[in-house]
Design a protein around this motif. Structure first.
Motif, PDB file in Angstrom:
ATOM      1  N   ALA A  13       0.832  -1.201   0.000  1.00 25.15           N
ATOM      2  CA  ALA A  13       0.000   0.000   0.000  1.00 25.15           C
ATOM      3  C   ALA A  13       0.868   1.253   0.000  1.00 25.15           C
ATOM      4  O   ALA A  13       0.573   2.223  -0.706  1.00 25.15           O
ATOM      5  N   LYS A  14       1.945   1.240   0.789  1.00 22.99           N
ATOM      6  CA  LYS A  14       2.857   2.397   0.818  1.00 22.99           C
ATOM      7  C   LYS A  14       3.510   2.600  -0.543  1.00 22.99           C
ATOM      8  O   LYS A  14       3.618   3.729  -1.028  1.00 22.99           O
ATOM      9  N   LYS A  15       3.932   1.508  -1.170  1.00 21.00           N
ATOM     10  CA  LYS A  15       4.547   1.597  -2.496  1.00 21.00           C
ATOM     11  C   LYS A  15       3.546   2.160  -3.511  1.00 21.00           C
ATOM     12  O   LYS A  15       3.895   3.008  -4.341  1.00 21.00           O
ATOM     13  N   TRP A  16       2.291   1.731  -3.427  1.00 16.90           N
ATOM     14  CA  TRP A  16       1.231   2.218  -4.317  1.00 16.90           C
ATOM     15  C   TRP A  16       1.048   3.725  -4.135  1.00 16.90           C
ATOM     16  O   TRP A  16       0.989   4.477  -5.102  1.00 16.90           O
ATOM     17  N   GLN A  17       0.955   4.159  -2.881  1.00 23.34           N
ATOM     18  CA  GLN A  17       0.756   5.575  -2.593  1.00 23.34           C
ATOM     19  C   GLN A  17       1.947   6.418  -3.052  1.00 23.34           C
ATOM     20  O   GLN A  17       1.763   7.509  -3.595  1.00 23.34           O
ATOM     21  N   MET A  18       3.155   5.916  -2.838  1.00 20.27           N
ATOM     22  CA  MET A  18       4.350   6.646  -3.269  1.00 20.27           C
ATOM     23  C   MET A  18       4.390   6.773  -4.790  1.00 20.27           C
ATOM     24  O   MET A  18       4.745   7.823  -5.321  1.00 20.27           O
ATOM     25  N   ARG A  19       4.022   5.705  -5.501  1.00 19.44           N
ATOM     26  CA  ARG A  19       4.002   5.754  -6.959  1.00 19.44           C
ATOM     27  C   ARG A  19       2.947   6.748  -7.446  1.00 19.44           C
ATOM     28  O   ARG A  19       3.179   7.516  -8.376  1.00 19.44           O
ATOM     29  N   GLU A  20       1.793   6.753  -6.797  1.00 23.78           N
ATOM     30  CA  GLU A  20       0.742   7.682  -7.196  1.00 23.78           C
ATOM     31  C   GLU A  20       1.183   9.130  -6.970  1.00 23.78           C
ATOM     32  O   GLU A  20       0.933   9.996  -7.818  1.00 23.78           O
ATOM     33  N   LEU A  21       1.841   9.401  -5.854  1.00 24.93           N
ATOM     34  CA  LEU A  21       2.364  10.751  -5.615  1.00 24.93           C
ATOM     35  C   LEU A  21       3.404  11.140  -6.659  1.00 24.93           C
ATOM     36  O   LEU A  21       3.432  12.282  -7.120  1.00 24.93           O
ATOM     37  N   MET A  22       4.250  10.188  -7.049  1.00 29.65           N
ATOM     38  CA  MET A  22       5.250  10.454  -8.085  1.00 29.65           C
ATOM     39  C   MET A  22       4.557  10.781  -9.410  1.00 29.65           C
ATOM     40  O   MET A  22       4.950  11.717 -10.117  1.00 29.65           O
ATOM     41  N   LEU A  23       3.517  10.036  -9.738  1.00 29.66           N
ATOM     42  CA  LEU A  23       2.779  10.300 -10.977  1.00 29.66           C
ATOM     43  C   LEU A  23       2.125  11.678 -10.934  1.00 29.66           C
ATOM     44  O   LEU A  23       2.164  12.421 -11.919  1.00 29.66           O
ATOM     45  N   LEU A  24       1.542  12.027  -9.797  1.00 33.68           N
ATOM     46  CA  LEU A  24       0.907  13.342  -9.671  1.00 33.68           C
ATOM     47  C   LEU A  24       1.935  14.469  -9.734  1.00 33.68           C
ATOM     48  O   LEU A  24       1.685  15.504 -10.369  1.00 33.68           O
ATOM     49  N   ASP A  25       3.079  14.282  -9.098  1.00 32.19           N
ATOM     50  CA  ASP A  25       4.146  15.293  -9.170  1.00 32.19           C
ATOM     51  C   ASP A  25       4.622  15.474 -10.607  1.00 32.19           C
ATOM     52  O   ASP A  25       4.841  16.600 -11.069  1.00 32.19           O
ATOM     53  N   THR A  26       4.764  14.374 -11.326  1.00 29.94           N
ATOM     54  CA  THR A  26       5.199  14.439 -12.720  1.00 29.94           C
ATOM     55  C   THR A  26       4.137  15.114 -13.568  1.00 29.94           C
ATOM     56  O   THR A  26       4.448  15.941 -14.436  1.00 29.94           O
ATOM     57  N   ALA A  27       2.878  14.784 -13.330  1.00 28.72           N
ATOM     58  CA  ALA A  27       1.782  15.413 -14.078  1.00 28.72           C
ATOM     59  C   ALA A  27       1.768  16.921 -13.842  1.00 28.72           C
ATOM     60  O   ALA A  27       1.633  17.707 -14.790  1.00 28.72           O
ATOM     61  N   GLU A  28       1.957  17.327 -12.596  1.00 26.07           N
ATOM     62  CA  GLU A  28       1.991  18.759 -12.279  1.00 26.07           C
ATOM     63  C   GLU A  28       3.152  19.448 -13.000  1.00 26.07           C
ATOM     64  O   GLU A  28       2.984  20.530 -13.571  1.00 26.07           O
ATOM     65  N   ARG A  29       4.305  18.811 -13.001  1.00 23.32           N
ATOM     66  CA  ARG A  29       5.476  19.389 -13.681  1.00 23.32           C
ATOM     67  C   ARG A  29       5.223  19.509 -15.180  1.00 23.32           C
ATOM     68  O   ARG A  29       5.539  20.535 -15.797  1.00 23.32           O
ATOM     69  N   LEU A  30       4.637  18.481 -15.781  1.00 23.40           N
ATOM     70  CA  LEU A  30       4.347  18.519 -17.220  1.00 23.40           C
ATOM     71  C   LEU A  30       3.373  19.643 -17.560  1.00 23.40           C
ATOM     72  O   LEU A  30       3.534  20.329 -18.569  1.00 23.40           O
ATOM     73  N   ILE A  31       2.363  19.823 -16.719  1.00 24.79           N
ATOM     74  CA  ILE A  31       1.389  20.887 -16.958  1.00 24.79           C
ATOM     75  C   ILE A  31       2.053  22.253 -16.825  1.00 24.79           C
ATOM     76  O   ILE A  31       1.799  23.151 -17.630  1.00 24.79           O
ATOM     77  N   GLN A  32       2.933  22.403 -15.851  1.00 23.74           N
ATOM     78  CA  GLN A  32       3.637  23.674 -15.684  1.00 23.74           C
ATOM     79  C   GLN A  32       4.558  23.957 -16.864  1.00 23.74           C
ATOM     80  O   GLN A  32       4.672  25.096 -17.315  1.00 23.74           O
ATOM     81  N   GLU A  33       5.232  22.925 -17.369  1.00 21.96           N
ATOM     82  CA  GLU A  33       6.189  23.108 -18.459  1.00 21.96           C
ATOM     83  C   GLU A  33       5.527  23.292 -19.824  1.00 21.96           C
ATOM     84  O   GLU A  33       5.979  24.096 -20.627  1.00 21.96           O
ATOM     85  N   HIS A  34       4.486  22.516 -20.095  1.00 19.58           N
ATOM     86  CA  HIS A  34       3.915  22.476 -21.446  1.00 19.58           C
ATOM     87  C   HIS A  34       2.490  22.995 -21.547  1.00 19.58           C
ATOM     88  O   HIS A  34       1.967  23.124 -22.650  1.00 19.58           O
ATOM     89  N   GLY A  35       1.853  23.239 -20.417  1.00 20.00           N
ATOM     90  CA  GLY A  35       0.492  23.744 -20.417  1.00 20.00           C
ATOM     91  C   GLY A  35      -0.538  22.636 -20.280  1.00 20.00           C
ATOM     92  O   GLY A  35      -0.295  21.473 -20.602  1.00 20.00           O
ATOM     93  N   PHE A  36      -1.692  23.033 -19.797  1.00 15.81           N
ATOM     94  CA  PHE A  36      -2.789  22.107 -19.538  1.00 15.81           C
ATOM     95  C   PHE A  36      -3.265  21.414 -20.815  1.00 15.81           C
ATOM     96  O   PHE A  36      -3.522  20.211 -20.823  1.00 15.81           O
ATOM     97  N   ALA A  37      -3.372  22.159 -21.897  1.00 17.34           N
ATOM     98  CA  ALA A  37      -3.889  21.608 -23.155  1.00 17.34           C
ATOM     99  C   ALA A  37      -2.974  20.533 -23.736  1.00 17.34           C
ATOM    100  O   ALA A  37      -3.446  19.615 -24.416  1.00 17.34           O
ATOM    101  N   GLN A  38      -1.686  20.619 -23.471  1.00 18.33           N
ATOM    102  CA  GLN A  38      -0.736  19.650 -24.017  1.00 18.33           C
ATOM    103  C   GLN A  38      -0.584  18.397 -23.148  1.00 18.33           C
ATOM    104  O   GLN A  38       0.016  17.417 -23.580  1.00 18.33           O
ATOM    105  N   PHE A  39      -1.144  18.434 -21.937  1.00 24.54           N
ATOM    106  CA  PHE A  39      -1.005  17.289 -21.039  1.00 24.54           C
ATOM    107  C   PHE A  39      -1.944  16.164 -21.442  1.00 24.54           C
ATOM    108  O   PHE A  39      -3.124  16.380 -21.689  1.00 24.54           O
TER     109      PHE A  39
END
Length: 93
Positions: A13-39
């Protein structure tokens, strides 16, 4: 408990939660770098070291991933407002 975490050991469960946080952090970074429409989910898969199936195990769609980001922001705001409401000093402090 989250239905995605039921039946898992504490370590899993901890590994699942950590992976999900990593995915969300990456998604946030992608949106900041390339914009919402490009995500999109494909850009998230390319930016992470996980398979497409793994990403879709966590989020069923782009909108689901965005909702996860919104929930994280709302949780942060709730913590800040709760802390502000319990502050004993004057508003100017």
């Amino acid at each position: 408990m989250d239905s995605a975490l039921s039946g898992r050991t504490e370590k899993q469960a901890k590994k699942w939660q950590m992976r999900e946080l990593m995915l969300l952090d990456t998604a946030e970074r992608l949106i900041q770098e390339h914009g919402f429409a490009q995500f999109n989910m494909d850009s998230l898969v390319r930016a992470c070291d996980v398979s497409k199936g793994t990403v879709y195990n966590h989020f069923s769609s782009r909108e689901d991933c965005i909702a996860g980001l919104y929930i994280g922001c709302m949780e942060s705001l709730l913590k800040l407002f709760t802390r502000a409401a319990s502050f004993q000093g004057s508003p100017r402090e």
